[in-house]
Design an enzyme around this catalytic site. Structure first.
Site, short mmCIF file in Angstrom:
data_model
loop_
_atom_site.label_atom_id
_atom_site.label_comp_id
_atom_site.label_asym_id
_atom_site.label_seq_id
_atom_site.Cartn_x
_atom_site.Cartn_y
_atom_site.Cartn_z
N LYS A 11 0.82 -1.22 0.00
CA LYS A 11 0.00 0.00 0.00
C LYS A 11 0.86 1.27 0.00
O LYS A 11 2.06 1.23 0.27
CB LYS A 11 -0.93 -0.03 1.22
CG LYS A 11 -1.96 -1.17 1.16
CD LYS A 11 -2.93 -1.08 2.33
CE LYS A 11 -4.00 -2.15 2.25
NZ LYS A 11 -4.96 -2.04 3.37
N TYR A 51 -12.47 -2.23 -3.72
CA TYR A 51 -13.01 -2.33 -2.36
C TYR A 51 -14.54 -2.21 -2.33
O TYR A 51 -15.10 -1.82 -1.30
CB TYR A 51 -12.39 -1.25 -1.48
CG TYR A 51 -10.97 -1.58 -1.01
CD1 TYR A 51 -10.72 -2.70 -0.22
CD2 TYR A 51 -9.89 -0.76 -1.34
CE1 TYR A 51 -9.44 -3.00 0.22
CE2 TYR A 51 -8.60 -1.05 -0.89
CZ TYR A 51 -8.38 -2.18 -0.11
OH TYR A 51 -7.12 -2.47 0.33
N ASN A 114 -1.98 0.20 6.82
CA ASN A 114 -1.46 -1.06 7.36
C ASN A 114 -0.55 -1.81 6.39
O ASN A 114 -0.44 -3.02 6.44
CB ASN A 114 -2.62 -1.94 7.86
CG ASN A 114 -3.58 -2.32 6.76
OD1 ASN A 114 -3.44 -1.89 5.62
ND2 ASN A 114 -4.57 -3.14 7.10
N HIS A 117 -2.16 -5.49 1.63
CA HIS A 117 -3.45 -6.16 1.49
C HIS A 117 -3.21 -7.57 0.97
O HIS A 117 -2.32 -7.79 0.15
CB HIS A 117 -4.35 -5.42 0.48
CG HIS A 117 -5.55 -6.22 0.08
ND1 HIS A 117 -6.72 -6.22 0.81
CD2 HIS A 117 -5.74 -7.10 -0.95
CE1 HIS A 117 -7.58 -7.06 0.24
NE2 HIS A 117 -7.02 -7.60 -0.83
N GLU A 128 -9.91 -10.78 -7.17
CA GLU A 128 -8.89 -9.73 -7.03
C GLU A 128 -7.73 -9.94 -8.00
O GLU A 128 -7.20 -8.97 -8.55
CB GLU A 128 -8.39 -9.69 -5.58
CG GLU A 128 -9.49 -9.24 -4.63
CD GLU A 128 -9.07 -9.21 -3.17
OE1 GLU A 128 -7.89 -9.53 -2.86
OE2 GLU A 128 -9.91 -8.84 -2.33
P1 CMP Z 1 -7.44 -4.56 3.64
O1 CMP Z 1 -6.93 -5.92 3.94
O2 CMP Z 1 -6.84 -3.85 2.49
O3 CMP Z 1 -9.02 -4.63 3.42
C1 CMP Z 1 -9.88 -3.55 3.71
C2 CMP Z 1 -9.15 -2.42 4.38
O4 CMP Z 1 -9.97 -1.48 5.02
C3 CMP Z 1 -8.28 -2.97 5.48
O5 CMP Z 1 -7.19 -3.65 4.93
C4 CMP Z 1 -7.94 -1.73 6.26
O6 CMP Z 1 -6.80 -1.07 5.77
C5 CMP Z 1 -9.16 -0.87 6.01
N1 CMP Z 1 -9.92 -0.76 7.24
C6 CMP Z 1 -10.56 -1.73 7.89
N2 CMP Z 1 -11.14 -1.23 9.00
C7 CMP Z 1 -10.84 0.08 9.02
C8 CMP Z 1 -11.15 1.13 9.90
N3 CMP Z 1 -11.88 0.91 11.00
N4 CMP Z 1 -10.69 2.35 9.61
C9 CMP Z 1 -9.96 2.57 8.49
N5 CMP Z 1 -9.63 1.60 7.61
C10 CMP Z 1 -10.07 0.37 7.89
#
Ligand code: CMP
Length: 137
Positions: A11, A51, A114, A117, A128
Site C-alpha cells: 500500500k 473495495y 497497514n 493487502h 482480485e
Molecule cells: P485490507 O486488507 O486492504 O481490506 C480492507 C481495508 O480497510 C483494510 O485492509 C484496512 O486497511 C481498512 N480498514 C478496515 N477497517 C478500518 C477502519 N476501522 N478504519 C480505516 N480503515 C479500515
C-alpha cells in the site's frame, strides 16, 4: 494443501517508506512465489471497484483516499495454501494487534495505513487477481 494464488498490494504508506524490497523479501522468505508484479498509481474508480464490498462502511472514503494517495505495488503470489500463508505473513489488519515478525507489525502504522493487502478467501483471490491481472489464467 493445494497450490493457490492470491493478490497482494503493497500500500501507499509502505511504498512511501521505501519498503517495497523489505516486504517482498518477507513474502519470498514465507515460501511464496511472485508470479506477476506491477507498480501503479490507482485511480479513484479502480480503488472504489476493488473495495466495492466495503462501500457504505464508515471508513470507505478514507480507504479510497489513502489507496490513491501515491503508488502501490500489485502482486499475484502463488504457493501451497498461498491465501492463508500470506495472511499469516501480513499479520492482523490492525498493526497494533499483529504478531512480531509480520509485515504489518514491522511496517504498518494503524488499521487504515497497514502496509499491505491480501485476499481473504479463494473467491476473493480469484476476483482480485483477475481485477488487476486479467491476463493471468
Ligand atoms: P485490507 O486488507 O486492504 O481490506 C480492507 C481495508 O480497510 C483494510 O485492509 C484496512 O486497511 C481498512 N480498514 C478496515 N477497517 C478500518 C477502519 N476501522 N478504519 C480505516 N480503515 C479500515
Amino acid at each position: 494443501m493445494a497450490i493457490e494464488r492470491t493478490l497482494s498490494i503493497i500500500k501507499p504508506d509502505a511504498v512511501e517508506k521505501n519498503k517495497i524490497g523489505a516486504i517482498t523479501a518477507l513474502i519470498e522468505q514465507a515460501g511464496l512465489e511472485v508470479k506477476a508484479m506491477r507498480m501503479t498509481h490507482l485511480s479513484k474508480a479502480q480503488a472504489e471497484g476493488f473495495y466495492a464490498e466495503h462501500k457504505g462502511r464508515g471508513f470507505f472514503d478514507e480507504l479510497v483516499e489513502f489507496m490513491t494517495r501515491s503508488p502501490v505495488v500489485l502482486m499475484c503470489l502463488e504457493g501451497e495454501g498461498a491465501i492463508s500463508k500470506y495472511r499469516a505473513t501480513m499479520g492482523a489488519t490492525d498493526p497494533a494487534k499483529a504478531e512480531e515478525g509480520t509485515i504489518r507489525k514491522a511496517f504498518g502504522s494503524n488499521i487504515g495505513e497497514n502496509a499491505c493487502h491480501g485476499s481473504d478467501s479463494p473467491e476473493s483471490a480469484a476476483r482480485e487477481v483477475s481485477y488487476f491481472f486479467p491476463e493471468i489464467r
